[in-house]
Design an enzyme around this catalytic site. Structure first.
Site, PDB file in Angstrom:
ATOM      1  N   HIS A 118     -10.523  -5.423  10.887  1.00 53.73           N
ATOM      2  CA  HIS A 118     -11.395  -5.327   9.708  1.00 53.73           C
ATOM      3  C   HIS A 118     -12.673  -4.565  10.070  1.00 53.73           C
ATOM      4  CE1 HIS A 118      -8.745  -8.676   8.677  1.00 53.73           C
ATOM      5  NE2 HIS A 118      -9.089  -8.539   7.421  1.00 53.73           N
ATOM      6  N   GLU A 143       0.818  -1.217   0.000  1.00 53.84           N
ATOM      7  CA  GLU A 143       0.000   0.000   0.000  1.00 53.84           C
ATOM      8  C   GLU A 143       0.848   1.262   0.000  1.00 53.84           C
ATOM      9  OE1 GLU A 143      -0.635  -2.623   1.839  1.00 53.84           O
ATOM     10  OE2 GLU A 143      -2.742  -3.162   1.540  1.00 53.84           O
TER      11      GLU A 143
END
Lengths: 323, 328
Positions: B131, B64
């Site tokens: 998450h 990322e």
């Protein structure tokens, strides 16, 4: 782009390196005299890398230099006036007083991307520029520089990996100057050559003598040509020595004197001038004139920058956002 | 004439991507697992992956920091990349690229960095500490970024269009519990909904709830229950957190005299703290009761259902708090 240069090209390299050294020396002197603002960085010893690599790029190629690459900004068309004004926090500086010393010296009209202190950040940004060229099928290349220190970061490896996967027209010049601030190479990494990190990612790697401007120019020109052909990214490790401290405040007493003495024998600026004199491309008189021209150019730039106005505090909030 | 269809929140996002990629060849999608026949962990990019193929919907390695940095480079060269971070929780791996490079570039040297990061955020779906997060406060705290958090399918589409067309780096938080659970009217066409303008999700006179994202729906549900008490609640859906429509907040609080700020993110130093301080500074004279805040607890987000349910703000929490405020 040819990988060898005619005599005019060789003289150009001498001019840009001498101009770089003159400006670098002037910055060091000004800051020591208390005429500076904040800190500054010297790229003494890095002139052959910054100039050689910058000179190897085509006019439409993009470069993201760092704080040792004064010569690259100059050779790509950024004027000493704007650089000095920036260093003094003036409105006429590239960043209008927003960013310090060589940081943020970006100007897209010159195809130069400015850097942030978090040095490896320029790597993926330059890669993204290369990916844009590739996407639009433009025959352009993006080049960036980094140091031995940031070659240890995850982002260095992430970028090389991504560049190889994308087969992007991307060239990375690693300026191995032996020290990351005060930390010598052997405390940073257990390898002798940073270049071995390139093939691990499927990137072509090469070592050059970073104090030999012709060697740097040739290696970078070959890498740029390879990138432009669509044959993917390259890493060039240019070995050199940081001849002054990390920044102006740093006396670098931690560097052994004999190491500096050894590298001083191979000063990149005088090495190239001597080579041109030896091969008859440059006379002592021409060399003297060249030095004088560089001196006068930088003196005029200093005078301009010192007289230039500081930014108006009323402008402080402008430009945070693009419209 | 604009046709109004009902789409899920997810399909509205997918439609915005499709519309803008059709309109502008400079728009590309980057992210992990976004391309090919897979089309993203939540399938948000499946439509554009099918429609435009791997040249424009590009799978990235799990890097990322590098591909957000690359998005900045593409943006500097005139492209408009839309990055998907698979979960908003993973955006921390790209932090330097966002807050150090992209956010500061225009102020420092005047170059625009027009990218969007789509960040599927929020919990309630039993996904555990990594998450389920709502990390918007980090970015609202960062000058140079824009931050949006649409709550309805229509806003999800219109604000993604606006985000892609914006010349600045925009973090677009999409509330993943709404992906398939929420359906609503979505205009056809390519009209953007401007960033920085709040929406009154429900009008009322007694208490103002300032909220965004999934808790807009909890607030509207709470308002329905409070109507039974004879209390009318005005729910302001901010839609955009940076810039924030502070005029809309002031106007409503001037009318109701009571303000409750609600968000799914943990309360400590959250966006609600800024809003509460703003109301205290700018609307003190209008207040009939102290400003209140509801948000997640100041703990990592737990997994097990009774733990996660305790962590999260519920409509019941909102009803109870409003009743306390009215009785104050």
């Amino acid at each position: 782009m040819t990988e060898s240069l005619d005599s005019a090209g060789k003289l150009n390299l001498a001019y840009w390196m001498r101009l770089t050294r003159t400006l670098d020396d002037a910055l060091v002197a000004m800051w020591k005299q208390g005429r500076g603002v904040g800190g500054t960085f010297s790229g003494r010893g890095h002139e052959a890398i910054a100039v050689g690599a910058g000179y190897a790029l085509g006019p439409d190629d993009v470069v993201a230099p760092m704080h040792r690459d004064l010569g690259c900004y100059l050779v790509r068309g950024m004027s000493p006036e704007r650089i000095l004004a920036n260093q003094l926090g003036k409105e006429a500086g590239v960043t209008k007083g927003r960013d310090a010393n060589l940081h943020g010296l970006g100007d897209l009209s010159l195809n130069i991307i400015g850097f942030v202190s978090h040095l490896p950040q320029s790597l993926p940004v330059a890669l993204g520029a290369a990916m844009a060229f590739q996407y639009r099928e433009e025959p352009r290349v993006a080049l960036t520089f980094t140091g031995d220190g940031s070659s240890n970061t995850g982002l260095f490896h992430e970028t090389l990996n991504l560049a190889a996967v994308q087969k992007a027209p991307f060239v990375l010049v690693v300026e191995n100057n032996q020290y990351a601030y005060s930390t010598p190479l052997h405390e940073q990494m257990a390898i002798d050559d940073i270049v071995v990190r390139a093939p691990a990612h499927g990137v072509v790697g090469e070592i050059v003598d970073g104090n030999d401007v012709m060697a740097v120019y040739s290696a970078v020109a070959a890498a740029v040509a390879r990138a432009r052909r669509g044959d993917g990214p390259s890493l060039i490790e240019a070995k050199t020595m940081r001849m002054l401290g990390h920044a102006i405040h740093d006396g670098a007493e931690y560097v052994p004197a004999e190491l500096l003495e050894k590298w001083q024998q191979r000063d990149p600026v005088t090495l190239w001038e001597a080579a041109l004199v030896a091969e008859g491309a440059l006379s002592e008189a021409t060399l003297e004139r060249l030095r004088g021209e560089c001196h006068d150019e930088i003196e005029a730039a200093i005078e301009y920058a010192e007289r230039a106005p500081l930014p108006d505090p009323a402008t402080i909030g402008t430009g945070v956002y693009a419209t | 004439m604009t046709e109004i269809r009902h789409l899920t929140y997810l399909d509205a996002i997918a439609e915005a991507l499709s519309v803008e990629m059709e309109r502008d060849p400079n728009v590309v999608v980057l992210g992990t697992d976004v391309g090919g026949s897979f089309g993203g962990a939540f399938k948000v990019t499946k439509r554009v992956a099918t429609q435009f193929g791997p040249r424009r919907v590009r799978n990235m390695p799990m890097t990322e920091l590098a591909f957000i940095g690359a998005a900045s480079g593409m943006a500097l060269m005139g492209m408009r990349p839309v990055v998907e971070v698979q979960f908003a929780d993973f955006i921390s791996t790209g932090f330097d690229s966002i807050v150090q490079f992209a956010a500061t570039t225009h102020y420092r040297w005047g170059a625009a960095v027009p990218w969007v990061i789509r960040a599927p955020s929020d919990g309630g779906i039993r996904s555990g500490p990594f998450h389920s997060q709502n990390p918007e406060a980090w970015f609202v705290h960062t000058p140079g970024l824009k931050v949006v958090a649409p709550a309805t399918p229509a806003d999800a589409k219109g604000m993604l269009l606006a985000s892609i067309r914006d010349d600045n780096p925009v973090i677009y938080f999409e509330a993943k519990p709404l992906y398939r659970s929420l359906k609503g009217p979505v205009p056809d066409g390519s009209e953007a909904i401007p960033i920085g303008v709040a929406r009154i999700a429900q009008e009322g006179d007694d208490v103002t709830i300032v909220t965004y994202g999934s808790t807009v729906h909890d607030s509207v549900q709470a308002a329905a229950e409070l109507a039974g008490d004879g209390v009318t609640v005005e729910v302001i859906d901010l839609r955009s957190l940076k810039p924030m429509d502070t005029d809309a907040i002031l106007e409503s609080v001037a009318k109701t005299g009571r303000a409750l700020v609600v968000h799914a993110a943990n309360r400590m130093a959250g966006v609600g703290a800024e809003i509460a301080a703003f109301i205290a500074e700018e609307a003190f004279g209008h207040l009939d009761a102290p400003v209140r805040r509801l948000g997640g607890m100041d703990i990592p987000i737990p997994f097990s259902p009774p733990l996660e349910d305790t962590y999260r703000v519920s409509a019941y929490d909102i009803v109870r708090t409003v009743r306390e405020m009215v009785a104050w």
